[in-house]
Design a protein around this motif. Structure first.
Motif, PDB file in Angstrom:
ATOM      1  N   VAL A 111      25.351  78.209   5.203  1.00 32.13           N
ATOM      2  CA  VAL A 111      24.971  76.887   5.713  1.00 32.13           C
ATOM      3  C   VAL A 111      23.472  76.980   5.999  1.00 32.13           C
ATOM      4  O   VAL A 111      23.043  77.146   7.132  1.00 32.13           O
ATOM      5  CB  VAL A 111      25.789  76.528   6.976  1.00 32.13           C
ATOM      6  N   TYR A 112      22.710  76.907   4.913  1.00 29.53           N
ATOM      7  CA  TYR A 112      21.271  77.171   4.991  1.00 29.53           C
ATOM      8  C   TYR A 112      20.544  76.091   5.798  1.00 29.53           C
ATOM      9  O   TYR A 112      21.049  74.984   6.009  1.00 29.53           O
ATOM     10  CB  TYR A 112      20.674  77.299   3.590  1.00 29.53           C
ATOM     11  N   LYS A 113      19.362  76.407   6.253  1.00 32.78           N
ATOM     12  CA  LYS A 113      18.586  75.498   7.088  1.00 32.78           C
ATOM     13  C   LYS A 113      18.143  74.276   6.282  1.00 32.78           C
ATOM     14  O   LYS A 113      17.731  74.391   5.133  1.00 32.78           O
ATOM     15  CB  LYS A 113      17.373  76.218   7.678  1.00 32.78           C
ATOM     16  N   LYS A 114      18.220  73.112   6.918  1.00 34.18           N
ATOM     17  CA  LYS A 114      18.036  71.845   6.224  1.00 34.18           C
ATOM     18  C   LYS A 114      16.753  71.126   6.642  1.00 34.18           C
ATOM     19  O   LYS A 114      16.194  71.357   7.707  1.00 34.18           O
ATOM     20  CB  LYS A 114      19.222  70.910   6.516  1.00 34.18           C
ATOM     21  N   SER A 115      16.326  70.221   5.761  1.00 30.49           N
ATOM     22  CA  SER A 115      15.275  69.273   6.122  1.00 30.49           C
ATOM     23  C   SER A 115      15.930  68.154   6.940  1.00 30.49           C
ATOM     24  O   SER A 115      17.155  67.989   6.890  1.00 30.49           O
ATOM     25  CB  SER A 115      14.624  68.697   4.854  1.00 30.49           C
ATOM     26  N   PRO A 116      15.178  67.387   7.714  1.00 33.26           N
ATOM     27  CA  PRO A 116      13.718  67.421   7.796  1.00 33.26           C
ATOM     28  C   PRO A 116      13.174  68.440   8.808  1.00 33.26           C
ATOM     29  O   PRO A 116      11.966  68.608   8.927  1.00 33.26           O
ATOM     30  CB  PRO A 116      13.380  66.002   8.247  1.00 33.26           C
ATOM     31  N   GLU A 117      14.069  69.131   9.516  1.00 34.77           N
ATOM     32  CA  GLU A 117      13.629  70.113  10.504  1.00 34.77           C
ATOM     33  C   GLU A 117      12.946  71.309   9.830  1.00 34.77           C
ATOM     34  O   GLU A 117      11.974  71.854  10.347  1.00 34.77           O
ATOM     35  CB  GLU A 117      14.827  70.605  11.325  1.00 34.77           C
ATOM     36  N   TYR A 118      13.453  71.680   8.662  1.00 36.88           N
ATOM     37  CA  TYR A 118      12.920  72.822   7.930  1.00 36.88           C
ATOM     38  C   TYR A 118      12.566  72.425   6.501  1.00 36.88           C
ATOM     39  O   TYR A 118      13.115  71.462   5.963  1.00 36.88           O
ATOM     40  CB  TYR A 118      13.947  73.960   7.882  1.00 36.88           C
ATOM     41  N   THR A 119      11.668  73.178   5.882  1.00 42.11           N
ATOM     42  CA  THR A 119      11.372  72.988   4.470  1.00 42.11           C
ATOM     43  C   THR A 119      12.041  74.112   3.673  1.00 42.11           C
ATOM     44  O   THR A 119      12.678  75.007   4.252  1.00 42.11           O
ATOM     45  CB  THR A 119       9.855  73.007   4.185  1.00 42.11           C
ATOM     46  N   PHE A 120      11.878  74.087   2.371  1.00 44.43           N
ATOM     47  CA  PHE A 120      12.489  75.085   1.493  1.00 44.43           C
ATOM     48  C   PHE A 120      12.071  76.507   1.861  1.00 44.43           C
ATOM     49  O   PHE A 120      12.811  77.470   1.592  1.00 44.43           O
ATOM     50  CB  PHE A 120      12.112  74.788   0.035  1.00 44.43           C
ATOM     51  N   GLU A 121      10.900  76.673   2.459  1.00 38.45           N
ATOM     52  CA  GLU A 121      10.379  78.012   2.727  1.00 38.45           C
ATOM     53  C   GLU A 121      11.286  78.809   3.656  1.00 38.45           C
ATOM     54  O   GLU A 121      11.462  80.017   3.479  1.00 38.45           O
ATOM     55  CB  GLU A 121       8.968  77.913   3.289  1.00 38.45           C
ATOM     56  N   ALA A 122      11.886  78.124   4.648  1.00 36.32           N
ATOM     57  CA  ALA A 122      12.776  78.821   5.574  1.00 36.32           C
ATOM     58  C   ALA A 122      14.005  79.349   4.843  1.00 36.32           C
ATOM     59  O   ALA A 122      14.459  80.479   5.094  1.00 36.32           O
ATOM     60  CB  ALA A 122      13.197  77.878   6.703  1.00 36.32           C
TER      61      ALA A 122
END
Length: 306
Positions: A111-122
């Motif tokens: 359950v990978y980190k999502k936008s808009p809180e995070y970008t693809f880099e995380a």
């Protein structure tokens, strides 16, 4: 060629839910994205289901992962869709359960980190570390990448990233309606206003920009169709339906793979909607059977029954 009643009914139900209309309006779209931001901060629980492969939840480096059939030799990393801003749904879990059980494979669903809180880099930072650690105990030839929609695009793009880093790549990629170009430079044809109940151009463009952050949306790590070494990738099997608005980009990707002599098995289903193989419809059963055969032919035997 006609489609099954269940496939038509599924599309009708999605349309009636009003999702596409909601995200088409810019003001409502922003409210919806903000709602997702808050929802994504909460701990995630596996949807209730009669699981055969007993998914286990683990937390690694702040990311929740679900392991189906943990401990099996063959590892399948499944990256779920949802425009990089939505959490996985029951169809994702039921699909992973079926494929894991019938191929006797371990499936790992982050359950990978999502936008808009995070970008693809995380997410790339996490996947890089996770994959390197996995290689310490599992040979790359026993690893398969799978994903649907945005997750399919991520699986493809991350494999390209591995190639650039000189790391061992997985044995196979199986991608369901992958989102290969988040720039949304290809306009949706008018016909998809009617036949595609879920993909909305404006929302996807905004979601892609949020995922990219300050990075150009044409960067291959975001839009894997722009990678210039497709011929160096492992064999790929890709599914699209002719009733989904991503079909034009899917065909563009097919043409590019052909021009670069990439190892692509392209499968196009008539009158099927976006990510149809994960839904409880007859056409999905056929696609799932194909996927199971593809996986079990790589190595090992499938598990009978179910």
């Amino acid at each position: 060629m006609s489609r099954s009643f269940m496939a038509a009914f599924s599309a009708f139900a999605i349309k009636c839910a009003g999702y596409k209309k909601k995200v088409a309006d810019p003001e409502r779209r922003e409210k919806y994205i903000e709602k997702l931001r808050k929802n994504n901060e909460k701990p995630f629980k596996a949807p209730p289901y009669f699981y055969k492969s007993k998914p286990e939840k683990h937390i690694e480096k702040g990311v929740e992962l679900f392991y189906f059939n943990k401990g099996k030799e063959r590892k399948i990393i499944y990256l779920h869709g949802g425009a990089y801003c939505e959490q996985p749904l029951l169809p994702h879990f039921s699909f992973c359960d079926t494929i894991s059980y019938k191929t006797d494979s371990e499936i790992i669903l982050p359950v990978y980190k999502k936008s808009p809180e995070y970008t693809f880099e995380a997410t790339y930072d996490f996947l890089d570390g996770f994959y390197r650690e996995l290689l310490k105990s599992t040979a790359a030839e026993n690893i398969i990448f799978m994903g649907d929609s945005s997750g399919g695009g991520l699986a493809l793009a991350f494999c390209e990233y591995l190639n650039e880093k000189g790391l061992p790549m997985p044995k196979k990629l199986i991608l369901l309606s992958p989102w290969v170009d988040i720039s949304m430079d290809t306009p949706f044809k008018k016909e998809f206003d009617t036949v595609d109940p879920s993909l909305q151009h404006g929302f996807l463009k905004k979601a892609g920009e949020n995922w990219a952050g300050s990075t150009d949306v044409h960067d291959y790590r975001l839009s894997p169709i722009y990678y210039d070494k497709l011929g160096e990738l492992p064999p790929m099997t890709v599914y699209y339906g002719t009733y989904e608005a991503f079909i034009d980009d899917g065909r563009r990707f097919k043409e590019k793979c052909e021009s670069e002599r990439a190892k692509l098995d392209y499968r196009e289903y008539e009158k099927m909607n976006h990510c149809f193989p994960i839904y409880p419809i007859p056409e999905a059963k056929k696609a799932q059977k194909e996927i199971i055969e593809i996986i079990t032919k790589i190595n090992g035997k499938k598990k009978k029954g179910r």
